[in-house]
Design a protein around this motif. Sequence first.
Motif, short mmCIF file in Angstrom:
data_model
loop_
_atom_site.label_atom_id
_atom_site.label_comp_id
_atom_site.label_asym_id
_atom_site.label_seq_id
_atom_site.Cartn_x
_atom_site.Cartn_y
_atom_site.Cartn_z
N LEU A 73 0.84 -1.21 0.00
CA LEU A 73 0.00 0.00 0.00
C LEU A 73 0.87 1.26 0.00
O LEU A 73 0.63 2.19 -0.79
CB LEU A 73 -0.92 -0.02 1.23
CG LEU A 73 -1.71 1.26 1.53
CD1 LEU A 73 -2.66 1.60 0.39
CD2 LEU A 73 -2.48 1.12 2.84
N GLN A 76 2.63 1.84 -3.39
CA GLN A 76 1.73 2.30 -4.45
C GLN A 76 1.39 3.77 -4.27
O GLN A 76 1.32 4.54 -5.24
CB GLN A 76 0.45 1.46 -4.45
CG GLN A 76 0.65 0.02 -4.88
CD GLN A 76 1.13 -0.09 -6.32
OE1 GLN A 76 0.74 0.68 -7.19
NE2 GLN A 76 1.99 -1.07 -6.57
N VAL A 77 1.20 4.20 -3.02
CA VAL A 77 0.87 5.60 -2.76
C VAL A 77 2.07 6.49 -3.08
O VAL A 77 1.92 7.56 -3.70
CB VAL A 77 0.43 5.78 -1.30
CG1 VAL A 77 0.24 7.27 -0.98
CG2 VAL A 77 -0.86 5.03 -1.03
N GLN A 84 -2.13 9.99 -5.14
CA GLN A 84 -3.56 9.72 -5.32
C GLN A 84 -3.76 8.41 -6.09
O GLN A 84 -3.07 8.14 -7.08
CB GLN A 84 -4.23 10.86 -6.08
CG GLN A 84 -4.20 12.19 -5.35
CD GLN A 84 -4.94 12.13 -4.01
OE1 GLN A 84 -6.16 11.89 -3.98
NE2 GLN A 84 -4.21 12.36 -2.93
N LEU A 85 -4.67 7.59 -5.62
CA LEU A 85 -5.03 6.34 -6.25
C LEU A 85 -6.52 6.34 -6.59
O LEU A 85 -7.29 7.10 -6.00
CB LEU A 85 -4.73 5.15 -5.32
CG LEU A 85 -3.28 4.97 -4.85
CD1 LEU A 85 -3.20 3.83 -3.83
CD2 LEU A 85 -2.35 4.69 -6.01
N GLN A 89 -8.53 0.81 -6.66
CA GLN A 89 -7.17 0.36 -6.37
C GLN A 89 -6.85 0.53 -4.89
O GLN A 89 -6.28 -0.37 -4.25
CB GLN A 89 -6.16 1.15 -7.21
CG GLN A 89 -4.71 0.70 -7.02
CD GLN A 89 -3.74 1.54 -7.83
OE1 GLN A 89 -4.12 2.57 -8.40
NE2 GLN A 89 -2.48 1.13 -7.88
N ALA A 90 -7.21 1.69 -4.35
CA ALA A 90 -6.92 1.95 -2.94
C ALA A 90 -7.68 0.98 -2.04
O ALA A 90 -7.13 0.44 -1.07
CB ALA A 90 -7.29 3.39 -2.59
N GLN A 91 -8.96 0.73 -2.37
CA GLN A 91 -9.76 -0.16 -1.55
C GLN A 91 -9.22 -1.59 -1.58
O GLN A 91 -9.21 -2.30 -0.57
CB GLN A 91 -11.22 -0.15 -2.03
CG GLN A 91 -12.17 -0.91 -1.10
CD GLN A 91 -12.25 -0.28 0.28
OE1 GLN A 91 -12.58 0.90 0.42
NE2 GLN A 91 -11.94 -1.06 1.30
N VAL A 94 -6.21 -1.73 0.72
CA VAL A 94 -6.63 -1.66 2.12
C VAL A 94 -7.28 -2.97 2.56
O VAL A 94 -7.08 -3.45 3.68
CB VAL A 94 -7.58 -0.47 2.34
CG1 VAL A 94 -8.21 -0.52 3.73
CG2 VAL A 94 -6.82 0.84 2.15
N LEU A 163 -6.53 5.72 3.31
CA LEU A 163 -7.47 5.48 2.22
C LEU A 163 -8.23 6.76 1.88
O LEU A 163 -8.42 7.11 0.71
CB LEU A 163 -8.45 4.37 2.62
CG LEU A 163 -9.61 4.10 1.66
CD1 LEU A 163 -9.10 3.66 0.30
CD2 LEU A 163 -10.57 3.07 2.24
N VAL A 166 -5.70 9.29 0.12
CA VAL A 166 -5.23 9.01 -1.25
C VAL A 166 -6.36 9.05 -2.27
O VAL A 166 -6.12 8.93 -3.47
CB VAL A 166 -4.55 7.63 -1.32
CG1 VAL A 166 -3.33 7.61 -0.41
CG2 VAL A 166 -5.51 6.50 -0.98
N THR A 167 -7.57 9.24 -1.81
CA THR A 167 -8.70 9.38 -2.74
C THR A 167 -9.38 10.73 -2.60
O THR A 167 -10.43 10.96 -3.20
CB THR A 167 -9.75 8.26 -2.49
OG1 THR A 167 -10.17 8.29 -1.12
CG2 THR A 167 -9.17 6.89 -2.81
#
Length: 215
Positions: A73, A76-77, A84-85, A89-91, A94, A163, A166-167
């Motif tokens: 995680l 990727q961030v 920002q994802l 993708q972020a979910q 997580v 989460l 990043v969104t």
Amino acid sequence: MRGLPARRIASSVLCATVLIGIAGPAAVAADNDSAREHVRATSSAPVPNADALLTQVKGLGDIGSVLTPVTDLLNQVLKADNGQLSADQAQKLVDAVNEAVAKITAAVPAAPAVPATSALPATSALPALPAVPKSGDDSKAKAPADVVGDTLAALQKAVASLLTAVTSGDVSQVVPALTGVVTGLVNAVAATLLGGGLPAPSLPSTSSLPAVPGA
């Protein structure tokens, strides 16, 4: 008539020789089988303190199972534009963290059930308990499993905040959220190590360690 006893003796000697010839290899084979069984039983015995060592190994495995999804995680961030994802993708990242935490917490034995209140005497019949002095740090009184559970819950909370960051489209929220996740991960690792009864580290003294850049 003198030849008869001699023949009997010779016959007895021959029978004894035959019996020894038959019984000898059988006895040797039996001894060999017994020796093999002893070696097999010895080789299959667990090493001393195997249960304690297995508990320590499990603790290390628990750390690895959490480290991988959390670091995935974070990577990727940090590689994403402005941190920002996409929501999907972020979910997904997580969810992998939460799944790893759930596997660890599910393996923790449940606390013993509290007896029904109907089986207890009335509170008025019980002697008064002295007041317990409050400690500045309540975590010292907690069981190791409780400390691990608390740190994992705090890590999940930090991941949930990340989460959101990043969104959100707001890059200013990302760095504090990332720092919170890293801190939560370090706390979870430390709690798992301390709660798993692992041996004390044999690191060199901090004075011999290299200085941290920018410290």
